[in-house]
Design a protein around this motif. Structure first.
Motif, PDB file in Angstrom:
ATOM      1  N   ILE A  25      40.373  49.984  47.995  1.00  0.00           N
ATOM      2  CA  ILE A  25      40.803  50.822  46.877  1.00  0.00           C
ATOM      3  C   ILE A  25      40.052  50.440  45.603  1.00  0.00           C
ATOM      4  CG2 ILE A  25      42.758  51.433  45.405  1.00  0.00           C
ATOM      5  CD1 ILE A  25      44.566  51.025  47.836  1.00  0.00           C
ATOM      6  N   ALA A  26      39.904  49.134  45.374  1.00  0.00           N
ATOM      7  CA  ALA A  26      39.237  48.667  44.158  1.00  0.00           C
ATOM      8  C   ALA A  26      37.774  49.082  44.118  1.00  0.00           C
ATOM      9  CB  ALA A  26      39.361  47.154  44.049  1.00  0.00           C
ATOM     10  N   ALA A  27      37.082  48.954  45.240  1.00  0.00           N
ATOM     11  CA  ALA A  27      35.641  49.208  45.273  1.00  0.00           C
ATOM     12  C   ALA A  27      35.293  50.681  45.473  1.00  0.00           C
ATOM     13  CB  ALA A  27      34.997  48.370  46.372  1.00  0.00           C
ATOM     14  N   LYS A  28      35.951  51.329  46.427  1.00  0.00           N
ATOM     15  CA  LYS A  28      35.569  52.684  46.798  1.00  0.00           C
ATOM     16  C   LYS A  28      36.332  53.760  46.030  1.00  0.00           C
ATOM     17  CE  LYS A  28      32.612  51.432  49.976  1.00  0.00           C
ATOM     18  NZ  LYS A  28      31.155  51.709  49.832  1.00  0.00           N
ATOM     19  N   VAL A  29      37.631  53.602  45.943  1.00  0.00           N
ATOM     20  CA  VAL A  29      38.454  54.657  45.350  1.00  0.00           C
ATOM     21  C   VAL A  29      38.407  54.597  43.823  1.00  0.00           C
ATOM     22  CG1 VAL A  29      40.750  55.683  45.259  1.00  0.00           C
ATOM     23  CG2 VAL A  29      39.961  54.581  47.362  1.00  0.00           C
ATOM     24  N   ARG A 326      38.570  44.286  36.659  1.00  0.00           N
ATOM     25  CA  ARG A 326      38.686  43.659  37.971  1.00  0.00           C
ATOM     26  C   ARG A 326      40.050  42.966  38.138  1.00  0.00           C
ATOM     27  NH1 ARG A 326      34.146  39.114  36.515  1.00  0.00           N
ATOM     28  NH2 ARG A 326      35.386  37.909  35.024  1.00  0.00           N
ATOM     29  N   ASP A 327      40.737  42.703  37.003  1.00  0.00           N
ATOM     30  CA  ASP A 327      42.061  42.079  37.080  1.00  0.00           C
ATOM     31  C   ASP A 327      43.135  43.064  37.537  1.00  0.00           C
ATOM     32  OD1 ASP A 327      40.789  39.852  36.094  1.00  0.00           O
ATOM     33  OD2 ASP A 327      41.499  40.129  34.028  1.00  0.00           O
ATOM     34  N   ILE A 328      42.814  44.353  37.565  1.00  0.00           N
ATOM     35  CA  ILE A 328      43.790  45.366  37.978  1.00  0.00           C
ATOM     36  C   ILE A 328      44.205  45.147  39.431  1.00  0.00           C
ATOM     37  CG2 ILE A 328      44.045  47.843  38.475  1.00  0.00           C
ATOM     38  CD1 ILE A 328      42.359  48.382  35.990  1.00  0.00           C
ATOM     39  N   ARG A 329      43.286  44.687  40.258  1.00  0.00           N
ATOM     40  CA  ARG A 329      43.604  44.490  41.679  1.00  0.00           C
ATOM     41  C   ARG A 329      44.677  43.417  41.884  1.00  0.00           C
ATOM     42  NH1 ARG A 329      39.568  41.825  46.118  1.00  0.00           N
ATOM     43  NH2 ARG A 329      40.930  42.028  47.954  1.00  0.00           N
TER      44      ARG A 329
END
Length: 608
Positions: A25-29, A326-329
């Protein structure tokens, strides 16, 4: 079935889900961009928008979303057996709740930390904006008043509990000032001091109870109601770094620590799950939850699997503090999985009790007699605790008894059963207080948005008169319900309204993903949205027909109908936009903002 097996299965599922699904989700979506300036960096005002260390935010976010829901919901849902709740916590947490929290947090960050209503306005239109505002504001008032009643009932005539819970507030203020002025950036140092002080508060509780100071910490329900309301008001007004973040952050240590201790206790004791996988009440007729396993298990277990309230935190205080995308994940996805684990531990604590004892605690005595069950260990447990445990429905007592039972079996600590029981009650109260402070602040934001239509100055979050007035109005709304106690009559609405809000948030998130050109990935939000809305609307209908109308409670029936209609209209408005985007009649988002933090002016961080 041994409890340890459930813990191992859940741990493996959550670790794998975070490692692979959240990374996808973090990388693709979402395509999280670590070089993009966040609202906390761009709009730093030292009050609401404050760049903050991700672990501090994680602690605050977890403490804010993990209120009474992950503790009480799974306990009540144990009526159906341990298996339905266990499966919903795992599947719902991974594919619904964590996705919901992560995507909403991302959407709010990309909208300068604005509320879910503002995101709906930007992505869908003004019609949905007003509907979301009304729905979320109404839900917040209900949940804060309803959750606060649990705190009041736990603390009145309890000097031990009042002292232990109350002293965490000045401890939090001290920690906030310590990090801001005395030792900026020394998070580990401040954490050690804060945790030691909290532990001392817990240890000194029984001493206060048995001393001459006890009368000074003994209050009636009305007094506690006023104190809790005043606390919510203060938490909404003060800067986040002074009370909200350190209070929730330090409370999260107690939450993490207690649940870790419970997990260790489960491993060492390895108690037997005495509740069967499913009970005869899966088809309805149960004494705890009035309905069948579908749809009511998915409404009863909300926060442990998916909760609409989380969208208010993910688009309220948290996005205004995120320093790097990046902290959202870890904050969005990771905190939700942590809450799911808490829900699992609560389910285990309730189901290790003998089945008859569980129903004796959570049923009125007259109703329990009709079940034809015979209690097993309850008289013995009541003697150890020092209180009569039977006929105390609501989930809190059975959870505390189950936790205390497991703790007291570690290392021959059975003689401390009473201490463990009262500690567990206070542990639950701290969970709920962290919901109150964050929820009141989010409500203040919503009040400022609504009032800003009439008086635009109210939308200036740095304008103190507006902050104080809106905080006061919102605190009065839920505080009045708490003080009069009438919220207990409409608490069943929370389960339905909370999940309706979750489905609504997923619809708004889907619209945002489509605007980003991520049409091939919208299944991550559309599937849980469809399941949640269908299930919740059916539950709402059954509540109206089977519970409210037969009892001539037309007010609750009317409110339920209005809430369902509002959410259906929001989803319909969202689908209108979806069709427009997919047909090419509506535009995608054109992002022209500079994506490098380095080109922004230097920002002073709360912590390095």
């Amino acid at each position: 079935m041994h409890a340890l097996i459930l813990v191992i299965i859940a741990a493996l599922v959550f670790v794998l889900a975070y490692r692979f699904y959240s990374a996808f989700i973090a990388a693709k979506v979402l395509a999280l961009d670590p070089n993009r300036p966040t609202p906390a960096v761009k709009l730093n005002d030292g009050r609401d928008y404050v760049p903050t260390n991700k672990w501090l935010i994680f602690g605050h976010h977890f403490a804010a979303i993990a209120g009474a829901g992950p503790l009480i919901g799974p306990v009540l849902a144990a009526q159906f057996g341990y298996l339905p709740g266990f499966l919903w916590i795992l599947i719902g947490g991974v594919f619904a709740g964590a996705v919901h929290d992560m995507v909403v947090l991302f959407a709010s960050v990309r909208h300068n930390g604005k509320s879910l209503a503002e995101v709906a306005k930007a992505q869908i239109g003004p019609f949905s904006y007003w509907l979301v505002l009304v729905a979320t504001l109404f839900l917040l008032i209900i949940v804060l008043a309803g959750a606060s009643i649990s705190v009041v009932n736990a603390l009145f005539h309890s000097p031990w509990g009042t002292f232990t819970v109350g002293i965490t507030i000045p401890i939090a203020l001290f920690t906030g000032m310590y990090l801001k002025w005395l030792r900026p950036g020394k998070i580990a140092e401040a954490s050690v001091i804060g945790v030691i002080l909290i532990i001392l508060a817990v240890v000194l509780g029984p001493v206060i109870k048995d001393s001459s100071l006890a009368p000074f910490f003994t209050f009636e329900k009305k007094d506690i109601s006023l104190f809790v309301t005043i606390y919510g008001f203060i938490a909404a007004v003060l800067p986040v770094w002074l009370l909200l973040v350190p209070r929730d952050y330090l409370s999260s240590y107690m939450k993490f620590g207690t649940m870790l201790l419970l997990a260790i206790g489960v491993i060492l004791v390895n108690p037997l799950i005495q509740m069967p996988p499913t009970t005869q009440f899966v088809s309805g007729g149960g004494p705890v939850i009035p309905g069948k396993v579908w749809p009511f298990v998915f409404i009863t277990i909300a926060c442990g699997a998916i909760s609409g309230f989380h969208s208010l935190v993910s688009s309220g205080t948290t996005p205004k503090m995120v320093t790097n995308e990046r902290d959202i994940r870890p904050i969005g996805y990771g905190a939700m999985l942590t809450e799911s684990f808490v829900a699992l531990m609560a389910l285990i604590a309730a189901t290790v009790l003998p089945t008859a004892d569980y129903f004796a605690i959570n049923s009125p005595p007259a109703l329990f007699q009709k079940l034809g069950m015979q209690v097993q260990d309850l008289p013995y447990l009541s003697a150890l605790v020092g209180e009569e445990l039977a006929g105390r429905p609501g989930g809190a007592v059975s959870l505390a008894v189950g936790m205390a039972d497991i703790f007291s079996r570690i290392g021959g600590l059975r003689h401390l059963m009473s201490y463990w029981y009262h500690f567990a009650i206070m542990f639950e109260a701290l969970f709920i207080l962290t919901l109150i402070d964050a929820g009141t602040r989010v409500g203040r934001y919503l009040m400022q948005e609504i009032g800003g239509v009439v008086y635009p100055k109210l939308r200036d979050y740095t304008w103190w008169p507006g902050v104080i007035v809106t905080s006061g109005i919102f605190s009065f709304c839920w505080g009045y319900l708490l003080y009069t106690g009438t919220i207990s009559t409409i608490w069943p609405l929370f389960g339905v309204n909370n999940q309706l809000l979750g489905g609504m948030a997923l619809a708004i998130s889907t619209t945002f993903l489509l605007r980003l050109g991520k049409a091939k990935y919208i299944w991550i939000t559309v599937i849980p949205m469809a399941f949640l809305l269908i299930t919740t609307i059916v539950a709402g209908y059954q509540n109206i027909v089977n519970n409210y109308l037969p009892k001539h409670n037309y007010l609750l029936a009317g409110i339920s109908v209005v809430m369902i209609i509002m959410v259906v209209l929001i989803v319909a408005d969202s689908i209108r936009v979806w069709l427009g985007i997919l047909s090419g009649k509506m535009p995608l988002i054109k992002d022209t903002e500079e994506a490098s933090v380095a080109q922004n002016a230097p920002t002073k961080y709360l912590s390095e």
